[in-house]
Design a protein around this motif. Structure first.
Motif, PDB file in Angstrom:
ATOM      1  N   GLY A 145       1.435  -1.175  -0.032  1.00 37.12           N
ATOM      2  CA  GLY A 145      -0.197   0.051   0.308  1.00 37.12           C
ATOM      3  C   GLY A 145       0.358   1.427   0.172  1.00 37.12           C
ATOM      4  N   GLY A 146       0.131   2.254   0.257  1.00 41.10           N
ATOM      5  CA  GLY A 146       1.089   3.639   0.238  1.00 41.10           C
ATOM      6  C   GLY A 146       2.000   3.439   1.773  1.00 41.10           C
ATOM      7  N   GLY A 147       1.446   3.618   2.212  1.00 43.46           N
ATOM      8  CA  GLY A 147       2.202   3.679   3.636  1.00 43.46           C
ATOM      9  C   GLY A 147       1.959   2.400   4.598  1.00 43.46           C
ATOM     10  N   SER A 148       1.791   1.468   4.602  1.00 44.19           N
ATOM     11  CA  SER A 148       1.908  -0.059   5.310  1.00 44.19           C
ATOM     12  C   SER A 148       1.728  -1.569   3.902  1.00 44.19           C
ATOM     13  CB  SER A 148       0.996  -0.043   6.101  1.00 44.19           C
ATOM     14  OG  SER A 148      -0.253  -0.803   5.654  1.00 44.19           O
ATOM     15  N   THR A 149       2.619  -2.680   4.112  1.00 44.34           N
ATOM     16  CA  THR A 149       2.738  -3.332   3.530  1.00 44.34           C
ATOM     17  C   THR A 149       2.458  -4.935   4.163  1.00 44.34           C
ATOM     18  OG1 THR A 149       4.013  -2.296   1.808  1.00 44.34           O
ATOM     19  CG2 THR A 149       3.565  -4.889   2.193  1.00 44.34           C
ATOM     20  N   GLU A 150       0.896  -5.297   4.052  1.00 41.87           N
ATOM     21  CA  GLU A 150       0.896  -6.330   4.843  1.00 41.87           C
ATOM     22  C   GLU A 150       0.615  -7.858   4.224  1.00 41.87           C
ATOM     23  OE1 GLU A 150      -0.916  -3.481   6.072  1.00 41.87           O
ATOM     24  OE2 GLU A 150      -1.500  -3.541   4.229  1.00 41.87           O
ATOM     25  N   TYR A 151       1.354  -8.757   4.660  1.00 43.47           N
ATOM     26  CA  TYR A 151       1.740 -10.171   4.619  1.00 43.47           C
ATOM     27  C   TYR A 151       0.864 -11.131   5.404  1.00 43.47           C
ATOM     28  CZ  TYR A 151       6.026  -8.243   2.811  1.00 43.47           C
ATOM     29  OH  TYR A 151       7.034  -6.647   2.246  1.00 43.47           O
ATOM     30  N   ILE A 152       0.129 -11.932   4.741  1.00 43.44           N
ATOM     31  CA  ILE A 152      -1.008 -12.790   5.166  1.00 43.44           C
ATOM     32  C   ILE A 152      -0.441 -14.056   4.554  1.00 43.44           C
ATOM     33  CG2 ILE A 152      -3.394 -13.297   6.092  1.00 43.44           C
ATOM     34  CD1 ILE A 152      -2.257  -9.514   3.556  1.00 43.44           C
ATOM     35  N   ILE A 153      -0.931 -15.299   5.557  1.00 41.77           N
ATOM     36  CA  ILE A 153      -0.965 -16.865   5.264  1.00 41.77           C
ATOM     37  C   ILE A 153      -1.976 -17.302   5.204  1.00 41.77           C
ATOM     38  CG2 ILE A 153       0.780 -19.194   5.130  1.00 41.77           C
ATOM     39  CD1 ILE A 153       3.068 -17.608   6.169  1.00 41.77           C
ATOM     40  N   GLY A 154      -2.713 -17.935   4.625  1.00 45.29           N
ATOM     41  CA  GLY A 154      -4.311 -18.826   4.783  1.00 45.29           C
ATOM     42  C   GLY A 154      -4.114 -19.606   3.819  1.00 45.29           C
ATOM     43  N   MET A 167       5.253   0.230   6.253  1.00 46.30           N
ATOM     44  CA  MET A 167       6.551   1.044   5.108  1.00 46.30           C
ATOM     45  C   MET A 167       5.441   0.544   3.848  1.00 46.30           C
ATOM     46  SD  MET A 167       8.916  -2.431   4.440  1.00 46.30           S
ATOM     47  CE  MET A 167       8.820  -4.023   3.292  1.00 46.30           C
ATOM     48  N   GLY A 168       5.734   1.392   3.489  1.00 46.56           N
ATOM     49  CA  GLY A 168       4.908   1.391   1.256  1.00 46.56           C
ATOM     50  C   GLY A 168       5.025   2.119   0.380  1.00 46.56           C
ATOM     51  N   CYS A 169       4.664   2.231  -0.737  1.00 52.16           N
ATOM     52  CA  CYS A 169       5.288   3.198  -1.969  1.00 52.16           C
ATOM     53  C   CYS A 169       5.820   4.588  -1.875  1.00 52.16           C
ATOM     54  CB  CYS A 169       4.707   2.145  -3.277  1.00 52.16           C
ATOM     55  SG  CYS A 169       2.756   3.133  -3.009  1.00 52.16           S
ATOM     56  N   VAL A 170       4.873   5.024  -0.739  1.00 47.37           N
ATOM     57  CA  VAL A 170       4.584   6.409  -0.928  1.00 47.37           C
ATOM     58  C   VAL A 170       5.791   6.861   0.224  1.00 47.37           C
ATOM     59  CG1 VAL A 170       3.855   8.677  -0.317  1.00 47.37           C
ATOM     60  CG2 VAL A 170       2.052   6.644  -2.162  1.00 47.37           C
ATOM     61  N   SER A 171       5.244   6.469   1.480  1.00 46.15           N
ATOM     62  CA  SER A 171       6.391   6.196   2.027  1.00 46.15           C
ATOM     63  C   SER A 171       7.459   6.164   1.574  1.00 46.15           C
ATOM     64  CB  SER A 171       5.964   5.767   3.366  1.00 46.15           C
ATOM     65  OG  SER A 171       5.989   4.169   3.322  1.00 46.15           O
TER      66      SER A 171
END
Length: 501
Positions: A145-154, A167-171
């Motif tokens: 995302g712009g300000g964060s990055t999410e990681y999920i296992i499911g 951390m994100g692409c904008v920040s």
């Protein structure tokens, strides 16, 4: 919030106020399934408008409000409860998010919730899962995302591990490529910065814990478009193609139409940071190939909203799980819930909140009011409120958790009336009355005995509540009468009048 509809709605919508762009998606309900009929995306760059002091600048607020007014025109005819709008990292970080949300909700015409990073991860996975086969395989899903990055296992539609990294692409682009110039030294520093964020989760998200990796975000779709369009990857994103893209970025020195005609100009400023995060993810998590899915946060919001409309609210399952985790006396909680239902049946509404909505929140609060006992008996209402406000509760927004925590906090002792003023409308006025009802129901079951209460009449007025018991009942139950006298003193010090007879 959950709403009772006289007839099932035919159209619903989701709005994602991201740190980079705002998205709106509208869908029709056909045979219990969602069919998307409209999508709108606007590049707002909310995250880039955060000042060093953590304030949303006046300029970025005006840009965001103008976008929401346009969205609001499209959503104007949709009834309450059919639109779910959420804010993510930028609004989580903004110190002036509260005043901005008041204006934003007026522009959009619907409530806006701020969700935690972990709740964002859950919704992203839910959205991605709708577009993938149900085959029992373990999937790693990532969303930049712009300000964060999410990681999920499911597995299939069930998330098992969720993380949200700051951390994100904008920040990342603002921190390492503020003027748009891309050098090997800058890029290396950006990748190392992302790897430092990833270091604590490397082990639990390593390839040993998943069978395939899936990406879900505009940044990853843009990277896939470039790689496949230039023949650098046959499908999705692979390590070889990603390295060729990085070489191209470093060779070009900046992103411009001459060398990146296949990239939307809206993404020029944030693209280098997104590529650095992806490169770090490949290195730290052992990725070799990443499929790119179409589903994302918006689709997850729609699925969550569909569940609420069809009376399958994940928040109710979350409350039950939390009660189990903290060893709640379920029989005692059930007695309190029943008394609350009897109270509410006598009240057409609680302030401006309908009886149905009030009942849902009181059900949850009654179920969780004693979870703090697992910490300590002394001050257990404060311990319980802390748990509710700070735990990761799937389905609940930050505002939801704040409201529920205040109800748990206000169940006994001094009545914290001033705290309720911090809640957004309509809860700033309605929540104190919900807390009054909860307190009275708990008080009437203080003996914890499975004995039926008599018929009790209740009336709510402006800053007052009246209870009427059958003749001589209070005389025959002097402990309850004494408890009510003490409660009247607690409420009186907060400006509320309790009378009983």
């Amino acid at each position: 919030m959950t709403f009772a509809f006289p007839t099932p709605p035919t159209r619903v919508a989701a709005v994602d106020l991201g740190s980079n762009s705002f998205h709106m998606i509208v869908a029709e309900l056909r045979g219990g399934e969602l069919v998307v009929v409209d999508r709108i995306r606007e590049m707002v760059r909310l995250g880039a408008g955060l000042t060093p002091q953590g304030q949303l600048s006046a300029e970025i607020q005006q840009r965001a409000l103008a976008c929401l007014q346009r969205f609001g025109e499209r959503l104007r005819d949709l009834p309450a409860g059919t639109v779910r709008a959420v804010g993510t990292n930028a609004l989580r970080a903004a110190r002036n998010a509260g005043p901005f949300l008041t204006q934003a909700e007026a522009a959009l015409g619907h409530p806006i919730e701020i969700i935690s990073g972990i709740e964002e991860a859950r919704l992203i996975y839910q959205g991605v899962a709708q577009s993938l086969a149900t085959d029992g395989r373990r999937r790693l899903v990532m969303d930049i995302g712009g300000g964060s990055t999410e990681y999920i296992i499911g597995i299939d539609k069930t998330p098992l591990q969720k993380e949200s990294l700051h951390m994100g692409c904008v920040s990342m682009s603002l921190a390492h490529f503020p003027d748009g110039k891309i050098t090997p030294k800058r890029f290396k520093r950006a990748v190392i910065a992302a790897q430092r964020e990833l270091e604590p989760i490397e082990r639990q998200f390593s390839p040993a814990h998943w069978d395939e990796a899936v990406g879900a975000s505009g940044t990853l779709r843009a990277i896939r478009k470039i790689l496949t369009g230039r023949g650098w990857s046959a499908d999705g994103i692979d390590a070889v193609g990603l390295e060729r893209l990085i070489e191209q970025l470093l060779s070009a020195g900046r992103i411009d139409p001459g060398q990146f005609a296949d990239l939307n100009p809206d993404r020029y400023l944030s693209f280098p940071g997104g590529v650095a995060i992806l490169s770090a993810s490949f290195k730290s998590l052992g990725l070799q190939r990443l499929k790119v899915a179409e589903g994302a946060l918006r689709e997850g919001l729609l699925q969550d909203l569909l569940g609420r409309i069809q009376h399958d609210d994940i928040r109710t399952r979350t409350v039950a799980a939390l009660a189990d985790r903290f060893h709640v006396d379920l029989a005692h909680a059930a007695r309190i819930r029943e008394t609350l239902r009897r109270f509410l049946n006598q009240l057409p509404a609680v302030g401006s909140v309908t009886r149905e909505r009030a009942g849902q929140w009181l059900d949850w609060a009654a179920t969780l009011h004693e979870i703090g006992l697992d910490i300590a008996h002394s001050g257990y209402h404060k311990h319980g409120a802390y748990i509710v406000e700070n735990a990761d509760l799937p389905g609940f927004s930050c505002q939801d958790q704040r409201l529920l925590a205040m109800l748990v906090r206000a169940q006994r002792r001094k009545f914290p009336h001033k705290l309720f003023k911090e809640l957004p409308p309509p809860w700033d006025r309605a929540a104190p009355y919900l807390a009054l009802l909860l307190r009275l129901a708990i008080l009437l079951h203080r003996s914890r005995q499975d004995c039926a209460l008599p018929e009790i009449r209740i009336a709510l007025g402006e800053a007052r509540v009246e209870l009427r018991f059958p003749d001589r009942w209070l005389e025959e139950h002097p402990l309850t009468a004494a408890d009510l006298e003490q409660e009247a003193a607690y409420l009186g010090s907060a400006g509320f009048e309790l009378t009983f007879s």
